[in-house]
Design a protein around this motif. Structure first.
Motif, PDB file in Angstrom:
ATOM      1  N   LEU A   1       0.842  -1.195   0.000  1.00 59.52           N
ATOM      2  CA  LEU A   1       0.000   0.000   0.000  1.00 59.52           C
ATOM      3  C   LEU A   1       0.878   1.246   0.000  1.00 59.52           C
ATOM      4  O   LEU A   1       2.028   1.211   0.430  1.00 59.52           O
ATOM      5  N   GLY A   2       0.324   2.353  -0.497  1.00 62.92           N
ATOM      6  CA  GLY A   2       1.097   3.595  -0.496  1.00 62.92           C
ATOM      7  C   GLY A   2       0.558   4.577  -1.520  1.00 62.92           C
ATOM      8  O   GLY A   2      -0.620   4.526  -1.903  1.00 62.92           O
ATOM      9  N   GLY A   3       1.433   5.488  -1.947  1.00 61.16           N
ATOM     10  CA  GLY A   3       1.046   6.549  -2.885  1.00 61.16           C
ATOM     11  C   GLY A   3       0.830   6.007  -4.292  1.00 61.16           C
ATOM     12  O   GLY A   3       1.056   4.813  -4.550  1.00 61.16           O
ATOM     13  N   PRO A   4       0.433   6.879  -5.231  1.00 62.61           N
ATOM     14  CA  PRO A   4       0.178   6.441  -6.604  1.00 62.61           C
ATOM     15  C   PRO A   4       1.407   5.792  -7.248  1.00 62.61           C
ATOM     16  O   PRO A   4       1.270   4.938  -8.129  1.00 62.61           O
ATOM     17  N   GLU A   5       2.621   6.192  -6.770  1.00 63.16           N
ATOM     18  CA  GLU A   5       3.846   5.612  -7.341  1.00 63.16           C
ATOM     19  C   GLU A   5       3.974   4.119  -7.040  1.00 63.16           C
ATOM     20  O   GLU A   5       4.767   3.418  -7.666  1.00 63.16           O
ATOM     21  N   ARG A   6       3.166   3.631  -6.094  1.00 62.39           N
ATOM     22  CA  ARG A   6       3.190   2.187  -5.789  1.00 62.39           C
ATOM     23  C   ARG A   6       2.429   1.370  -6.835  1.00 62.39           C
ATOM     24  O   ARG A   6       2.482   0.135  -6.825  1.00 62.39           O
ATOM     25  N   ILE A   7       1.674   2.028  -7.693  1.00 61.64           N
ATOM     26  CA  ILE A   7       0.893   1.284  -8.703  1.00 61.64           C
ATOM     27  C   ILE A   7       1.846   0.747  -9.769  1.00 61.64           C
ATOM     28  O   ILE A   7       2.573   1.513 -10.406  1.00 61.64           O
ATOM     29  N   ARG A   8       1.859  -0.551  -9.920  1.00 59.24           N
ATOM     30  CA  ARG A   8       2.714  -1.181 -10.929  1.00 59.24           C
ATOM     31  C   ARG A   8       1.870  -1.546 -12.143  1.00 59.24           C
ATOM     32  O   ARG A   8       0.704  -1.928 -11.984  1.00 59.24           O
ATOM     33  N   ILE A   9       2.499  -1.467 -13.304  1.00 58.72           N
ATOM     34  CA  ILE A   9       1.833  -1.911 -14.530  1.00 58.72           C
ATOM     35  C   ILE A   9       2.614  -3.111 -15.046  1.00 58.72           C
ATOM     36  O   ILE A   9       3.831  -3.027 -15.227  1.00 58.72           O
ATOM     37  N   GLY A  10       1.935  -4.211 -15.250  1.00 59.26           N
ATOM     38  CA  GLY A  10       2.647  -5.397 -15.723  1.00 59.26           C
ATOM     39  C   GLY A  10       1.676  -6.521 -15.995  1.00 59.26           C
ATOM     40  O   GLY A  10       0.455  -6.333 -15.918  1.00 59.26           O
ATOM     41  N   HIS A  11       2.231  -7.668 -16.314  1.00 58.97           N
ATOM     42  CA  HIS A  11       1.386  -8.826 -16.629  1.00 58.97           C
ATOM     43  C   HIS A  11       1.236  -9.735 -15.413  1.00 58.97           C
ATOM     44  O   HIS A  11       2.207 -10.012 -14.710  1.00 58.97           O
ATOM     45  N   LEU A  12       0.006 -10.154 -15.183  1.00 57.32           N
ATOM     46  CA  LEU A  12      -0.316 -11.110 -14.119  1.00 57.32           C
ATOM     47  C   LEU A  12      -1.024 -12.296 -14.776  1.00 57.32           C
ATOM     48  O   LEU A  12      -1.605 -12.154 -15.868  1.00 57.32           O
ATOM     49  N   PRO A  13      -1.013 -13.439 -14.115  1.00 58.29           N
ATOM     50  CA  PRO A  13      -1.754 -14.585 -14.677  1.00 58.29           C
ATOM     51  C   PRO A  13      -3.248 -14.249 -14.809  1.00 58.29           C
ATOM     52  O   PRO A  13      -3.810 -13.575 -13.943  1.00 58.29           O
ATOM     53  N   VAL A  14      -3.862 -14.715 -15.882  1.00 59.34           N
ATOM     54  CA  VAL A  14      -5.317 -14.535 -16.038  1.00 59.34           C
ATOM     55  C   VAL A  14      -6.015 -15.358 -14.953  1.00 59.34           C
ATOM     56  O   VAL A  14      -5.729 -16.554 -14.815  1.00 59.34           O
ATOM     57  N   PRO A  15      -6.891 -14.734 -14.152  1.00 53.72           N
ATOM     58  CA  PRO A  15      -7.529 -15.492 -13.075  1.00 53.72           C
ATOM     59  C   PRO A  15      -8.537 -16.506 -13.622  1.00 53.72           C
ATOM     60  O   PRO A  15      -9.136 -16.298 -14.682  1.00 53.72           O
ATOM     61  N   VAL A  16      -8.688 -17.566 -12.873  1.00 54.66           N
ATOM     62  CA  VAL A  16      -9.630 -18.627 -13.292  1.00 54.66           C
ATOM     63  C   VAL A  16     -10.937 -18.416 -12.527  1.00 54.66           C
ATOM     64  O   VAL A  16     -10.923 -18.376 -11.299  1.00 54.66           O
ATOM     65  N   PRO A  17     -12.059 -18.258 -13.236  1.00 51.25           N
ATOM     66  CA  PRO A  17     -13.323 -18.059 -12.504  1.00 51.25           C
ATOM     67  C   PRO A  17     -13.740 -19.325 -11.773  1.00 51.25           C
ATOM     68  O   PRO A  17     -13.596 -20.427 -12.289  1.00 51.25           O
ATOM     69  N   GLY A  18     -14.229 -19.146 -10.539  1.00 48.89           N
ATOM     70  CA  GLY A  18     -14.775 -20.277  -9.795  1.00 48.89           C
ATOM     71  C   GLY A  18     -16.121 -20.673 -10.382  1.00 48.89           C
ATOM     72  O   GLY A  18     -16.621 -20.026 -11.315  1.00 48.89           O
ATOM     73  N   PRO A  19     -16.755 -21.704  -9.834  1.00 55.09           N
ATOM     74  CA  PRO A  19     -18.006 -22.227 -10.415  1.00 55.09           C
ATOM     75  C   PRO A  19     -19.130 -21.193 -10.495  1.00 55.09           C
ATOM     76  O   PRO A  19     -19.973 -21.271 -11.387  1.00 55.09           O
ATOM     77  N   THR A  20     -19.127 -20.219  -9.578  1.00 55.91           N
ATOM     78  CA  THR A  20     -20.219 -19.225  -9.593  1.00 55.91           C
ATOM     79  C   THR A  20     -19.708 -17.831  -9.997  1.00 55.91           C
ATOM     80  O   THR A  20     -20.335 -16.822  -9.708  1.00 55.91           O
ATOM     81  N   ASP A  21     -18.550 -17.810 -10.670  1.00 56.27           N
ATOM     82  CA  ASP A  21     -17.958 -16.531 -11.108  1.00 56.27           C
ATOM     83  C   ASP A  21     -18.063 -16.358 -12.614  1.00 56.27           C
ATOM     84  O   ASP A  21     -18.297 -17.324 -13.352  1.00 56.27           O
ATOM     85  N   VAL A  22     -17.818 -15.119 -13.033  1.00 52.99           N
ATOM     86  CA  VAL A  22     -17.762 -14.796 -14.457  1.00 52.99           C
ATOM     87  C   VAL A  22     -16.437 -14.081 -14.703  1.00 52.99           C
ATOM     88  O   VAL A  22     -16.042 -13.203 -13.922  1.00 52.99           O
TER      89      VAL A  22
END
Ligand SMILES: NC(=O)c1ccc[n+]([C@@H]2O[C@H](COP(=O)([O-])OP(=O)(O)OC[C@H]3O[C@@H](n4cnc5c(N)ncnc54)[C@H](OP(=O)(O)O)[C@@H]3O)[C@@H](O)[C@H]2O)c1
Length: 334
Positions: free
Chosen positions: A16-37
Motif C-alpha cells: 500500500l502507499g502513494g500512486p507511485e506504488r501502482i505497478r503496470i505489468g502482466h499477471l496470470p489470467v484469473p480462473v473463474p470459480g463455479p459461480t464466477d464470471v
C-alpha cells in the motif's frame, strides 16, 4: 469458447502507499470459480475510495499482488460451470470489486462473482455507465435506504457538482424530491442539467439566510458530500424528523448542536457503500440501468486514461478535478 491468454495487463500493488506504488505489468489470467464470471474489461472509473484503499486510508483485505479498482464495464469472456444466466460477449458491469479480499477491476480480465454482475442495457452509453456505477449506487443507497427519502421531500445537496453529488441530485429529482444544491457558480449550469431546482453558491457569505429562504419549512434530507459537515448550520435548518446523511469527510470533527438535533427528532445517519451487501447493490442495479437506458443519468467525464497510466489517473483524482476520471483497457482510448 475462445482461447484466453495466460497473462493479462494489470495495474496492481505489491504494497500500500502513494500512486507511485501502482505497478503496470502482466499477471496470470484469473480462473473463474463455479459461480464466477470472467469479464473482459473495457472501461473503469477512479473513485476517491480507490485512492483510500491504495494508500491504506481505508482498511480492507488486499491480497498482493492486488489489482486496484472497483468498477468496470466490459463483456463476458468465460463463465464458471454453475453460471448459465450470462452469455459470452454479453455487455455487463460491476461496481464492487477491489475490496474485502476481492481483486480489483484495473486489468484486461477480471473475475466477478455472479451476484455482483449486471447486464448493461443496449441503450446505455458505456462511458456514461462506467462513470456513474459507483456514484449512482452510492446516491441510491444513501438517499433511499439510509435516508428514507420520500416523494415530495426537500433535499439539500452540498458538493452537488461532484460525482456523488450530481448523482444524488439526479436520483432525488427522479424520485420526486425538491432539490436545493450548493456548488461553485461555474458549475451551476451542470447542476441545472442534473435537475436541481435551486442553486446556491457554497462560498456565499449569506449561505445560512439563503438556505433558510430556499426551504422555510426546513429540509427533510441533508446530503453533504463536500465533507465539510457544518452541523451548526445544518441541524437548525432541518424539519422535524430530518435526516443528515454522513458519507464523506474522514477527518471532519464537527460541532453538534445537540438540543437542536433531538428537539427535532432529527438524526445523523452514517453510510459507506463499501459495507453494502451484494443484495443491497443488486437492488440499486436495475434503477441505475433504467436511468442509463432512458438517458436520465448523465455525468461529466474529465478524462479517459489508458490502463498503463493508472497512477496518473489516481494522481488526478487526488489533486481534484471537475468531472469523472475513466481508465480504458484499450491502449489508445482517444
Ligand atoms: N460513504 C460512501 O459510501 C461514499 C461513496 C462515494 C464517495 N464518498 C465520498 O464522497 C465525497 C465526494 O465524492 P465525489 O466522488 O462526489 O467527489 P468529487 O467529485 O471530488 O466532488 C466533491 C464536490 O464537493 C465540492 N465542494 C468542495 N467544497 C465544498 C463546499 N464547502 N461546499 C459545497 N461543495 C463543496 C467540490 O466543488 P469544487 O469543484 O468547487 O471544489 C466538488 O464538486 C468524497 O469524500 C468521497 O470519499 C463516500
Amino acid at each position: 469458447m475462445a482461447d484466453l491468454p495466460d497473462t493479462m495487463l494489470a495495474a496492481y500493488l505489491t504494497e500500500l502507499g502513494g500512486p507511485e506504488r501502482i505497478r503496470i505489468g502482466h499477471l496470470p489470467v484469473p480462473v473463474p470459480g463455479p459461480t464466477d464470471v470472467l469479464v473482459r474489461t473495457e472501461l473503469m472509473a477512479v473513485n476517491h475510495v480507490d485512492t483510500f484503499v491504495r494508500s491504506g486510508g481505508y482498511r480492507t483485505h488486499t491480497p498482493f499482488p492486488f489489482v486496484i479498482g472497483r468498477d468496470l464495464v466490459g463483456s463476458v469472456a468465460r463463465t464458471g460451470e454453475g453460471v448459465d444466466e450470462f452469455a459470452i460477449e454479453e455487455k455487463v458491469w460491476c461496481n464492487s470489486l477491489g475490496h474485502q479480499g476481492r481483486q480489483g477491476s484495473f486489468s484486461e480480465l477480471a473475475v466477478v462473482p455472479r451476484e455482483r454482475l449486471y447486464r448493461l442495457p443496449a441503450q446505455a452509453d458505456p462511458a456514461t455507465a462506467a462513470s456513474v456505477l459507483h456514484t449512482a449506487a452510492t446516491a441510491y443507497l444513501g438517499l433511499f435506504r439510509t435516508g428514507s427519502l420520500r416523494l415530495g421531500e426537500t433535499v439539500f445537496v452540498a458538493g452537488a457538482a461532484g460525482g456523488v453529488g450530481s448523482a444524488a441530485v439526479q436520483l432525488a429529482v427522479a424520485a420526486g424530491a425538491r432539490v436545493i444544491a450548493a456548488a461553485a457558480p461555474e458549475d451551476f449550469d451542470w447542476c441545472r442539467r442534473c435537475g436541481a431546482d435551486l442553486l446556491i453558491d457554497y462560498r456565499d457569505q449569506a449561505l445560512p439566510a439563503l438556505l433558510e429562504a430556499a426551504a422555510p419549512e426546513g429540509f427533510d434530507l441533508w446530503w453533504d458530500n463536500s465533507g465539510r459537515h457544518d452541523l451548526d448550520l445544518a441541524v437548525p435548518l432541518l424539519k422535524r424528523g430530518g435526516r443528515i446523511i454522513a458519507l464523506a469527510g474522514m477527518a471532519a470533527r464537527p460541532v453538534l448542536p445537540m438540543g437542536a438535533l433531538y428537539t427535532r427528532d432529527a438524526s445523523i445517519r452514517g453510510f459507506a457503500i463499501s459495507n453494502a451487501s451484494a443484495a443491497d447493490l443488486a437492488e440499486a442495479a436495475p434503477v441505475i440501468n433504467d436511468l442509463l437506458a432512458t438517458k436520465r443519468l448523465i455525468s461529466r467525464i474529465n478524462a479517459t486514461y489508458p490502463l498503463t497510466a493508472a497512477a496518473e489517473a489516481h494522481r488526478q483524482m487526488e489533486v481534484g478535478v471537475k468531472g469523472r476520471i475513466l481508465v480504458a483497457s484499450d491502449p489508445d482510448p482517444g
